[in-house]
Design an enzyme around this catalytic site. Structure first.
Site, PDB file in Angstrom:
ATOM      1  N   HIS A 150     -20.171   1.159  -2.737  1.00 40.05           N
ATOM      2  CA  HIS A 150     -19.971   2.518  -3.253  1.00 40.05           C
ATOM      3  C   HIS A 150     -20.033   3.946  -2.663  1.00 40.05           C
ATOM      4  O   HIS A 150     -19.829   3.120  -1.208  1.00 40.05           O
ATOM      5  CB  HIS A 150     -21.682   3.211  -3.914  1.00 40.05           C
ATOM      6  N   HIS A 196     -25.006   2.522  -8.695  1.00 39.67           N
ATOM      7  CA  HIS A 196     -24.045   3.380  -8.474  1.00 39.67           C
ATOM      8  C   HIS A 196     -22.739   2.946  -7.924  1.00 39.67           C
ATOM      9  O   HIS A 196     -22.481   2.130  -7.489  1.00 39.67           O
ATOM     10  CB  HIS A 196     -24.175   5.205  -7.961  1.00 39.67           C
ATOM     11  N   HIS A 210     -20.806   9.016   3.465  1.00 38.74           N
ATOM     12  CA  HIS A 210     -21.047   7.301   3.689  1.00 38.74           C
ATOM     13  C   HIS A 210     -19.881   6.602   2.606  1.00 38.74           C
ATOM     14  O   HIS A 210     -19.639   6.660   1.607  1.00 38.74           O
ATOM     15  CB  HIS A 210     -22.488   6.445   4.251  1.00 38.74           C
ATOM     16  N   HIS A 242     -34.151   3.141  -0.972  1.00 34.63           N
ATOM     17  CA  HIS A 242     -34.435   4.642  -1.927  1.00 34.63           C
ATOM     18  C   HIS A 242     -35.183   4.336  -3.049  1.00 34.63           C
ATOM     19  O   HIS A 242     -35.238   3.875  -3.540  1.00 34.63           O
ATOM     20  CB  HIS A 242     -32.772   4.890  -2.344  1.00 34.63           C
ATOM     21  N   TYR A 251     -27.853   2.139   7.411  1.00 39.34           N
ATOM     22  CA  TYR A 251     -27.093   3.488   7.936  1.00 39.34           C
ATOM     23  C   TYR A 251     -26.270   3.253   8.966  1.00 39.34           C
ATOM     24  O   TYR A 251     -27.686   3.045  10.051  1.00 39.34           O
ATOM     25  CB  TYR A 251     -27.751   5.218   7.770  1.00 39.34           C
ATOM     26  N   GLU A 261     -23.432   2.487   5.339  1.00 34.53           N
ATOM     27  CA  GLU A 261     -24.222   1.560   4.690  1.00 34.53           C
ATOM     28  C   GLU A 261     -23.804   0.254   4.655  1.00 34.53           C
ATOM     29  O   GLU A 261     -23.580   0.271   3.879  1.00 34.53           O
ATOM     30  CB  GLU A 261     -25.023   2.256   3.825  1.00 34.53           C
TER      31      GLU A 261
HETATM   32 FE   LIG Z   1     -25.221   4.483  -0.322  1.00 37.60          FE
END
Ligand SMILES: [Fe+2]
Length: 303
Positions: A150, A196, A210, A242, A251, A261
Site C-alpha cells: 500500500h 487498504h 510511506h 495499528h 517503519y 513500512e
Molecule cells: Fe502503512
C-alpha cells in the site's frame, strides 16, 4: 474490471548508488533494469517488471504512484471517467515510460500527486518454476518482502481527495479518522479487498508519507527490525499494531529519507463492508494501538 491493486511507486533519491544498495541489500528487492539516473526494482514474488523505481534527483519524495488495471479496456474506461470529472489525462504506449512499462493513463489527483493507471507491464516472473515450486527462491537477501502492499500520502483536503478516489476511480472507503469538526483527518481506501491499497492523512499536498511492503507474519517484522538495526537503518516506529486496518507494521527510512513500512495482518474487505470510523480523540490508538498516541514526528516528517 477496474483497478486491481497498487502497482508501483517512483521515488526520488539524491544518491542513486546508495539508495540502490539499500533497496537491493537491506530491503532485498530485485533489480530488473538500470539507466544512468534510474533503477527499476521489484519484490521477489511479483511477476511484473517493477514495483519501485528510484530516480536520481536533488530532492527526495514521490514522483508517481501507479495502479494496475485488470483489463486493457480499463484504460479507455478511466480516461472517460476522468474526462467527465474535468481531469486532464495523458496516454503513454508500452515502453514509452521506460523499461518494462505498460500502456498508461497519467493524471494529477486533487492532492497534487501524479497517478498512473497501467495495463500490460512486462512480466518477468518470480524465479520459481510453475511445476513443483519451492515456497521461496534460494539466495534472497535482506528483508525481501514478497510484494508491495500500500501507499500512504498526504493531502491538504482529505475529504476532497477521498471523494475523488471513491467517485471517479471507484475505490472503497474501509476506515476513516474524523475530526471533531466533521472533516476527514485520515482515510483508508481499497480496490484489492484488503484493508487498504492507499491511504491519505492531512498534510501538505503532493507529500509522500510511506510505501508499505507486505511480509507474511509478525515474526517477519521482528526479523526486519533486526536487519534494519544490523545495517544501521534508522527505525522510525514499531514493530507495533495499528488500530485502523488491524495490521502490524514497522517503519524505517531509506537513505534519502523516504519512509518505508513492512506490514502484515489486517482484514479482508468485501465491497459491501461498511466503513469503520475513528473519532479524533482516539486517533492515537487508530494509528498506534499499543502506544495510544501519535508521535508528532510521524505526522510532520514526510518527503
Ligand atoms: Fe502503512
Amino acid at each position: 474490471m477496474g483497478i486491481l491493486r497498487l502497482s508501483h511507486v517512483e521515488i526520488r533519491v539524491p544518491d542513486l548508488e546508495l539508495a540502490a544498495a539499500y533497496y537491493t541489500e537491506v530491503l532485498g528487492l530485485i533489480e530488473t533494469s538500470r539507466q544512468a539516473e534510474k533503477v527499476w526494482l521489484k519484490c521477489w514474488d511479483e511477476l511484473q517488471h517493477h514495483s519501485v523505481v528510484i530516480t536520481y534527483a536533488p530532492s527526495y519524495g514521490l514522483d508517481v504512484v501507479g495502479f494496475k488495471l485488470q483489463e486493457p479496456e480499463d484504460l479507455d474506461y478511466y480516461e472517460q471517467r476522468l474526462a467527465a470529472a474535468g481531469v486532464s489525462t495523458k496516454r503513454f504506449g508500452p515502453g514509452e515510460l521506460g523499461p518494462g512499462s505498460g500502456e498508461t493513463v497519467r493524471f494529477e489527483a486533487p492532492s497534487g500527486h501524479v497517478v498512473d493507471l497501467v495495463w500490460g507491464m512486462d512480466q518477468v516472473g518470480n524465479m520459481l518454476p510453475l511445476n513443483n515450486p519451492p515456497p521461496e527462491p534460494m539466495g534472497l537477501v535482506g528483508i525481501h518482502p514478497p510484494r508491495i502492499d500500500h501507499i500512504f500520502l498526504m493531502a491538504e483536503d482529505v475529504d476532497e481527495v477521498t471523494a475523488f478516489f471513491t467517485e471517479v476511480l471507484e475505490f472503497r472507503l474501509t476506515e476513516q479518522i474524523m475530526a471533531d469538526d466533521g472533516h476527514q483527518l485520515c482515510t483508508f481506501l481499497e480496490r484489492s479487498h484488503k484493508s487498504h491499497d492507499i491511504a491519505f492523512i492531512v498534510g501538505p499536498n503532493a507529500a509522500f508519507h510511506h510505501v508499505g511492503f507486505w511480509v507474511d507474519d509478525w515474526n517477519d517484522l521482528r526479523r526486519a527490525a533486526d536487519i534494519c538495526s544490523y545495517h544501521g537503518v534508522k527505525i522510525d516506529a514499531g514493530p507495533t499494531r495499528h488500530g485502523a486496518t488491524r495490521g502490524w507494521g514497522l517503519y524505517f527510512f531509506d537513505p534519502a529519507g523516504n519512509r518505508n513500512e513492512v506490514y502484515t495482518g489486517g482484514y479482508w474487505a468485501d465491497p459491501d463492508r461498511e466503513p469503520v470510523t475513528w473519532t479524533e480523540s482516539e486517533m492515537g490508538r487508530a494509528i498506534f494501538y499499543y502506544e495510544g498516541v501519535v508521535d508528532q514526528k510521524f505526522l510532520t516528517v514526510h518527503s
